[in-house]
Structure formats: C-alpha cells, structure tokens
Motif scaffolding. Structure first.
Motif, mmCIF file in Angstrom:
data_model
loop_
_atom_site.group_PDB
_atom_site.id
_atom_site.type_symbol
_atom_site.label_atom_id
_atom_site.label_comp_id
_atom_site.label_asym_id
_atom_site.label_seq_id
_atom_site.Cartn_x
_atom_site.Cartn_y
_atom_site.Cartn_z
ATOM 1 N N PRO A 1 0.798 -1.242 0.000
ATOM 2 C CA PRO A 1 0.000 0.000 0.000
ATOM 3 C C PRO A 1 0.827 1.287 0.000
ATOM 4 N N ASP A 2 2.122 1.201 0.255
ATOM 5 C CA ASP A 2 2.980 2.380 0.248
ATOM 6 C C ASP A 2 3.860 2.467 -0.991
ATOM 7 N N ILE A 3 3.659 1.550 -1.936
ATOM 8 C CA ILE A 3 4.436 1.563 -3.186
ATOM 9 C C ILE A 3 3.472 1.622 -4.363
ATOM 10 N N PHE A 4 3.773 2.526 -5.281
ATOM 11 C CA PHE A 4 2.913 2.783 -6.431
ATOM 12 C C PHE A 4 3.749 2.670 -7.711
ATOM 13 N N ALA A 5 3.083 2.421 -8.807
ATOM 14 C CA ALA A 5 3.788 2.369 -10.093
ATOM 15 C C ALA A 5 3.005 3.172 -11.114
ATOM 16 N N VAL A 6 3.726 3.851 -11.996
ATOM 17 C CA VAL A 6 3.095 4.681 -13.012
ATOM 18 C C VAL A 6 3.960 4.682 -14.262
ATOM 19 N N GLY A 7 3.306 4.752 -15.406
ATOM 20 C CA GLY A 7 4.059 4.840 -16.651
ATOM 21 C C GLY A 7 4.214 3.505 -17.343
ATOM 22 N N GLU A 8 5.240 3.388 -18.156
ATOM 23 C CA GLU A 8 5.435 2.198 -18.974
ATOM 24 C C GLU A 8 5.744 0.954 -18.160
ATOM 25 N N CYS A 9 6.199 1.130 -16.931
ATOM 26 C CA CYS A 9 6.522 -0.033 -16.098
ATOM 27 C C CYS A 9 5.289 -0.617 -15.428
ATOM 28 N N ALA A 10 4.152 0.111 -15.454
ATOM 29 C CA ALA A 10 2.953 -0.316 -14.736
ATOM 30 C C ALA A 10 2.051 -1.160 -15.636
ATOM 31 N N GLU A 11 1.398 -2.158 -15.044
ATOM 32 C CA GLU A 11 0.433 -2.992 -15.758
ATOM 33 C C GLU A 11 -0.924 -2.862 -15.070
ATOM 34 N N HIS A 12 -1.900 -2.341 -15.798
ATOM 35 C CA HIS A 12 -3.235 -2.139 -15.246
ATOM 36 C C HIS A 12 -4.235 -2.968 -16.047
ATOM 37 N N ASN A 13 -4.953 -3.843 -15.357
ATOM 38 C CA ASN A 13 -5.927 -4.731 -16.022
ATOM 39 C C ASN A 13 -5.296 -5.483 -17.187
ATOM 40 N N GLY A 14 -4.051 -5.913 -16.982
ATOM 41 C CA GLY A 14 -3.370 -6.722 -17.979
ATOM 42 C C GLY A 14 -2.722 -5.947 -19.100
#
Length: 799
Positions: free
Chosen positions: A269-282
């Motif tokens: 819960p204290d680590i987030f990812a954003v951008g090209e490294c992130a995978e959202h809904n596959g």
C-alpha cells in the motif's frame, strides 16, 4: 504535521508529470526525492527523433531543468541506479547511497527490446531509447555509411528518417506484411511505404533476422530465409520491455509490468507504479497520453483527493512520420462484427477509413489528411451512436464540411490527447489568465507540450476566443519567405553547417530564393552569431544605416556621432569636432540623448573624410549593437555619488562596443540612487549604492517605456562586467532579430534569465562565447578608411 518522504525511482516523462500534478495539488505535502539512472534532468523522449533528424538540440528537449527541481525543493540524484528496495525497512539502496521513504513511486519506464539472437552484443548494435543512444547513432553516422533499422513501427521509421538525414544509406527490416501494422491497415501501410521510398528509404518486408554478423563490430545481418545484407549499424526498434526487476526483487506481483490497481497501487500500500513499467488490467501502455492519465489519478490519491481511479485508456496515435501525416485510434481490424467504410482520394493521396461495430465508431485510420482526427476520436471515446452521421459523402464544396468548427466544438472535446487537455480547459485558461499565444497556452495547460501536433487547433481556439486580440494563430516564420521560426533556423544553420544566407535560403526551401527585407538582415545576424569567425558578413543584407555606418536623415543627409566613452570628452576632441563642423559646413551640432555630440546634415560623400579628420571611433548610433553607456559624473565630483560611475561606464562601453546584438542595446551607470542617467529604463542599468552596485535588466526608454527589473547587487566592478557579458551573450544567442531586451526578457522569463546569467558555470561559458565573437572586431569607420573598395560605396575615389 511533519512532511512524509516521497521517493520516486525514475526521472522520465510519466513520473515527473506525476510529481508536477502533486505539486499543483499540494506542494507542501511531501519531501520529494527523485532517482534517475541517466545523467540528464527530465527530457521529452518523444523528441529524440528530432535530434537525430537535426531539427532540435539536446538542450531543447529538456522538460524540467535543474532549476525546476531546486525551485520546487526536490532532491534529484542523476546518473544513479536504484539496486534494491527493502520493503520492511522502507529503504532504497542505490549505487551511491541508502534513501529512506514513507511512500515510493516506481516510474522505472522501459528499455528497448533487443532481439535475443547471436551478435546482438556486437559493437554498432543499439536500441533507440535515450539521449545517449541518439548521440551514439549520430557519432556512428559520421564514420560509417550503411545503417539497418530492425522494426517498421513508429520508432523504427523515425530512426530511419534521422539516419537518412545524417547521410547514411538506410534499410528498414520489418517482419510484418506492411509498416506500422498495429496502427495502420494494409492500404495506409502501403501508402506510407511508397512515400518513404520516395524519400530514399529502403525496405525488406516479411524478413525475420536470425543473426547479426561480425567479429567485434557489426558487418551485416542474416535472415531466416538464408539471405544476408551488409551494414555498419543496426538499430533495434521492435518494441519496449518494461523495467520490472526492482519490483520483482522486492516480491511485488508483476506480469508484463508491475501490477497495479485503479489507484496505481501495487500489492504494497505504500508503493505505487506509473508509466510504462505499470500494468493495469493486464495492459502495459507505451504511449504518453494514458501514462499522463495515470499520473493524475496517482497525484489525487497521494494528495488524499477523492478520485474515481484509473479505468484504462482508449489508444490513439496522431503523428507525422518523416513528413507523412497519419492518425490511428481504437480497433482497426475488420471481422464479422466490425465493418469498415473507406474513402481513398488517389489524386491527393488521402486515405480515410472508419471501423464500426453495433452502430458505434470503434476505430479510425487517416493517412495524408488528419484534420478530422480529433473530432473522430472524440466520437469514438464517447461511444456515441453514429446513426445521424453521413458515412460517405463526395464533392462537397470546399469548407462545407470536414473542417474543424471551433465554435461548434464541445468543451469536453479532447484537443491534446497526449496531455488530456480538452477545449474547455484551454478556453478557461485563456479567459481567466489573459493568454494570447500558443506558447502561453502550452505553459499553463501543457496542451501542445509533448508531440506538438495539436498546436494548430490551439491556435484556432485562441483566435475564436480572442478575435483581434489573438497574437499567434500558428507558429510563424521569421517572414513570408519561410515558415521556419528563429529557433528552427538556428538549429538548421548549426546542424547543416550553413555558411551564408543564400545557402540557408536554398537548403531550407525559402519561398523567395532572394529573401526579403525582413529575413535578409535577420539571417546575416544569425549567421554572424553562430559562426563569428567563419561567416563573411554580408553588407548587402544590412539596412542602409548599417551599410554606410551612419544614420540617414529625412533630407537624405547623414549624421555622424563619434564614440565618447561614458559621455566623457576632452578639449582636443571638442576642437576637432568644431573644426570639422566648420570646414564641412555642418548645419546642426547637438548633444544627443545618449550624452554624445552629433553632427547632422552630412553629405554621403563627405562621411569618410569627416571620419578621417575626426580621428575618433564610430559611436554605432546607427546599428543593432551597443549604442551608448550614459553616466553621471560619479563619486569623483558629485557629493552624492557613492561609486566611480565614469570609470565603470567607460569600461562597459569599451568591452561591448563592437558586438552585434538582435536590436540596439543601451546602458546607464548612476553613482547613486538618484539615477541621473535613468538607469532604471535601460537594457542594462547600474546604480551605485554604499555596498556596491545594483544591476537592473530589461528596461526600455523608447516608444513603450519599460521599467527595468532588479537582477542582483554586487560588490565589484568586475562582477558588473562579468554579469553584463553573460547577459549580452545570452541575449545574442536567444533573441529574435529586432527584439529589444524588454520583450525578450518577458518571453524568456525573468527568473530563467536570472538563473542562467548568475550561474557561475553558465556565466563563464557565455563570457567565453562573447570573447570569441569579439575577437578581431574593429572600428567600422577605420575599416572603410583602410579599404578603397568600401570607399566606393560613398562615391569616394582616392587620388
């Protein structure tokens, strides 16, 4: 409350945009640290191809320089790689230090995918992802002739175009049947290939590379069908691979990317990812628009602002690949449920196709004419029923339809897809903040700040909103002969080593090969500035005053205003002036506003003889250069004076008397705050105070009076001279020809100019450049007297 420590690993576009959004919402919430493994501040990766294609320089793609980080109290660690995340202790170990965090953003981006084939590690095999990759490609292009790009997608074609511009023989190897197969259908891909072949690009389609040949460096490629080609450079442009190793080592769930929920939160819960490294809904997105959408959601979440979260993005691509306009959005595959409607105008080579499912638009492909892209994308995004739309129409009268109607465009219609800015956002910014130019809109809303393809529409919105108050409906060229701006010209002059104005006009395709009265003197100035020793000044391109080194008056006679440093003279000079005035029957002698003695009503043929008999230097009262340095009598004579203004004024005038500037440049040195010489309305003004000198910049006492702004206070005359050197040179390098320092300073931004010229390292570089520009400069009157050919301009013949 004590601030929490927010650390971000990654210094790319998506991550820094997230930080910008956080700062906009709550700038005091976090102590922010950013770790970047490249040695540069945040830059626009989209524009790397422009560097390769000689359209931009490295410094011009920087989005946020070091001053931005410092101004927002962000700790930036560049050229530093994060190695390990200890989730229990909340500590990041880098190559140089340990950094603790309360909240952590992973914005590690992606890296170029390199085919796992023999020879992939040879010298001369590169990806195309970073500034360093781009610089290596340029370096190789200067030594070798043949280049091969593996991958016929957007990035590969941009790389190929850039290598062509660098003078290489370029072949594109592509596995699919047509180019950009994920964004274009077969017909559009065929049209693109034909256009690029006409530019000199070669293609090997349906080719699978099996091996890269060579011992220590690449010499060729081998394909699975048994064929081979020779090459000196291989650029892999076949896709990207998200950087997820840090997350994997920290036992965070990953797929293709780092798995996140609708609030960009990982399993921690204290680590987030954003951008090209992130995978959202596959899905791991590779285009900038959805990444910026993610950044806004994450900023809301980290600032405790209620947000519906991120629910994925509808993808679109609008771009110009090597001069070929194309637009693609949504699903572009026909099947039993998806039907297509095609229009192909082979006369103008314009191709349009829409894809429809269940009465709604689901995909768009446009080639050759993308003006309808934004409108169609908004129909697609809103999932509107298209029952009321005409699917096909031929032979409209020009302007009857298809063109974007700004008045009818709804406020929620997207204008800048890259940055998620709609028409309503732009109109609000224009009306609330008093914006009048495209650049101002970009600065306040980000619209047009990424790929820049939406700037024409921004211009139309400005024009519609402001009417006659609109300043700049589209990026304007320096004159009617060209659409190139001042900055674009400078880039091309440097990149192509253009040495004279005629060459510039020919190579850069000016509409008038002879130029005009506006661009000829501007080009001469820019060439002098870029090549101070190599460019041969072109007197025929200068205004008549500068050609003759004297101001023409309304009766056709001229004025002679000799140099009097800081307004100081002596009896011998006065006697010479009196004798010359008497001998040549000068009708008017007058003290000028710049504290000089002017001789008015001089005949053109008498100019060289008067200069010779005066035996004084030109006062440059006619040029785009340093005009005068006004001074009071100073501490030596005035009971209120605190400093020796006369000596400093003379030193300034001697230092800068021969250097060209975009427009006339005036200085004033006052020995006390009474400022008898109006230092507060000078381009560079100095006021003596008890502890030294106050320096003011950007004033103008002309038709539009502008008060100068206080730059700084210094203790010594040398500091005044050094800062002035940096200021003059920065103005020379960035000013538009015929732009005074007041509008220049407003355009560039006072804080930006201040930070540049007060930075010791930048100051030293600018001073060195000015020294180089001044080398060999001499008094123009003296040059005429020593050159019989130049004297013929005045109808003077020596016996």
């Amino acid at each position: 409350m004590q601030k929490q420590n927010l650390v971000m690993i990654g210094n790319g576009m998506a991550g820094v945009r997230t930080i910008e959004e956080i700062l906009n919402r709550n700038p005091d919430k976090y102590n922010i640290t950013i770790i970047g493994d490249e040695p540069y501040p945040n830059y626009n990766r989209i524009m790397l191809s422009n560097i390769l294609q000689n359209k931009m320089t490295q410094s011009e793609i920087i989005l946020n320089d070091e001053t931005w980080y410092a101004g927002n109290q962000i700790t930036l660690h560049t050229n530093e790689k994060a190695l390990l995340i200890d989730r229990q202790a909340k500590i990041i170990t880098t190559t140089k230090r340990n950094i603790s965090y309360d909240r952590l953003i992973l914005a590690t981006g992606s890296r170029a995918f390199i085919l796992p084939i023999p020879g992939a590690d040879l010298e001369g095999v590169l990806g195309f992802r970073t500034i360093d990759d781009t610089e290596k490609m340029i370096e190789i292009s200067q030594k070798y002739e043949r280049a091969t790009v593996i991958g016929g997608g957007l990035l590969g074609l941009e790389a190929a175009r850039g290598l062509l511009d660098q003078g290489m023989d370029v072949t594109v190897v592509h596995l699919a049947d047509w180019l950009m197969e994920t964004q274009l259908d077969a017909k559009a891909g065929e049209l693109l290939k034909a256009d690029l072949e006409a530019q000199g690009m070669k293609f090997l389609m349906q080719k699978a590379t099996s091996k890269i040949l060579g011992k220590s460096r690449v010499t060729g490629l081998a394909f699975k069908d048994g064929s081979q080609i020779e090459t000196d450079l291989v650029v892999m442009a076949i896709g990207i691979k998200p950087e997820i190793e840090l997350a994997q080592h920290a036992n965070l769930p990953t797929g293709r990317g780092i798995v996140v929920d609708d609030f960009m939160t990982t399993a921690d819960p204290d680590i987030f990812a954003v951008g090209e490294c992130a995978e959202h809904n596959g899905i791991a997105y590779g285009l900038v628009a959805p990444l910026y959408e993610q950044g806004k959601v994450l900023a809301d979440h980290l600032c405790d602002i209620e947000t519906p979260g991120y629910h994925g993005s509808k993808m679109f691509t609008q771009l110009k690949v090597s001069g070929c306009d194309l637009f693609s959005a949504g699903s572009i595959k026909e099947n039993a449920e998806v039907k297509g409607v095609t229009i192909f105008n082979s006369i103008d080579n314009k191709y349009k196709k829409i894809f429809v499912k269940d009465g709604k638009l689901v995909g768009v492909v446009l080639y050759g004419d993308t003006t309808e892209g934004n409108r169609l994308y908004n129909v697609l995004k809103k999932e509107e029923a298209i029952d009321d739309f005409t699917l096909v129409s031929l032979l409209h009268k020009a302007g009857e339809s298809e063109a974007t109607n700004i008045a009818e465009m709804p406020d929620d219609e997207s204008v800048c897809g890259c940055n998620g800015v709609c028409k309503g956002d732009i109109v609000s910014a224009i009306t609330e903040k008093g914006l009048t130019t495209i650049g101002e809109v970009t600065a306040h809303t980000k619209a047009g700040g990424s790929c820049g393809k939406c700037k024409p529409i921004i211009g139309e919105i400005l024009e519609h909103t402001l009417g006659d108050d609109f300043v700049n409906a589209a990026p304007a060229g320096i004159c009617g002969c060209t659409d190139l701006s001042r900055d674009q010209l400078i880039i091309q002059i440097r990149a192509k080593s253009l040495q004279n104005a005629k060459e510039v006009r020919h190579v850069l395709g000016f509409r008038n090969p002879e130029g005009c009265s506006k661009c000829r003197p501007a080009l001469n100035y820019y060439l002098n500035m870029v090549w101070p020793h190599d460019h041969q000044d072109e007197p025929e391109s200068r205004y008549v005053n500068e050609r003759l080194h004297a101001n023409i008056q309304n009766d056709g006679t001229y004025s002679v205003i000799p140099r009097m440093y800081a307004g100081k003279t002596d009896p011998q000079q006065l006697i010479k002036i009196a004798k010359v005035a008497e001998k040549y029957d000068i009708p008017l002698l007058k003290l000028t506003g710049g504290q000089r003695i002017g001789l008015y009503g001089v005949k053109k043929e008498d100019l060289p003889k008067i200069w010779e008999e005066l035996d004084m230097r030109s006062g440059f009262a006619y040029g785009k250069t340093l005009r005068t340095v006004k001074s009071c009598v100073g501490a030596k004579f005035c009971r209120f004076g605190t400093q020796d203004s006369l000596a400093l004024g003379e030193a300034l005038e001697r230092r800068f008397e021969f250097v060209d500037t975009p427009h006339k440049f005036k200085m004033g040195v006052s020995a006390c705050p009474r400022s008898c010489v109006e230092s507060g309305v000078k381009d560079y003004g100095i006021i003596g105070v008890e502890n030294g000198f106050q320096i003011y910049i950007g004033g103008n006492g002309g038709t539009e009076i502008k008060e100068a702004q206080l730059l700084t206070t210094v203790a010594t005359e040398q500091e005044v001279l050094d800062i002035c050197s940096a200021y003059v040179q920065y103005y020379r390098e960035t000013g538009v020809y015929m732009e005074r320092t007041a509008p220049w300073l407003e355009r560039m931004g006072f804080e930006h100019v201040r930070d540049i010229i007060l930075d010791p390292a930048e100051q030293a570089k600018l001073k060195a450049s000015l020294d180089e520009a001044l080398e060999g400069r001499d008094d123009p009157w003296k040059q005429v007297l020593q050159d019989e050919e130049k004297q013929k301009l005045y109808h003077v013949e020596r016996v």
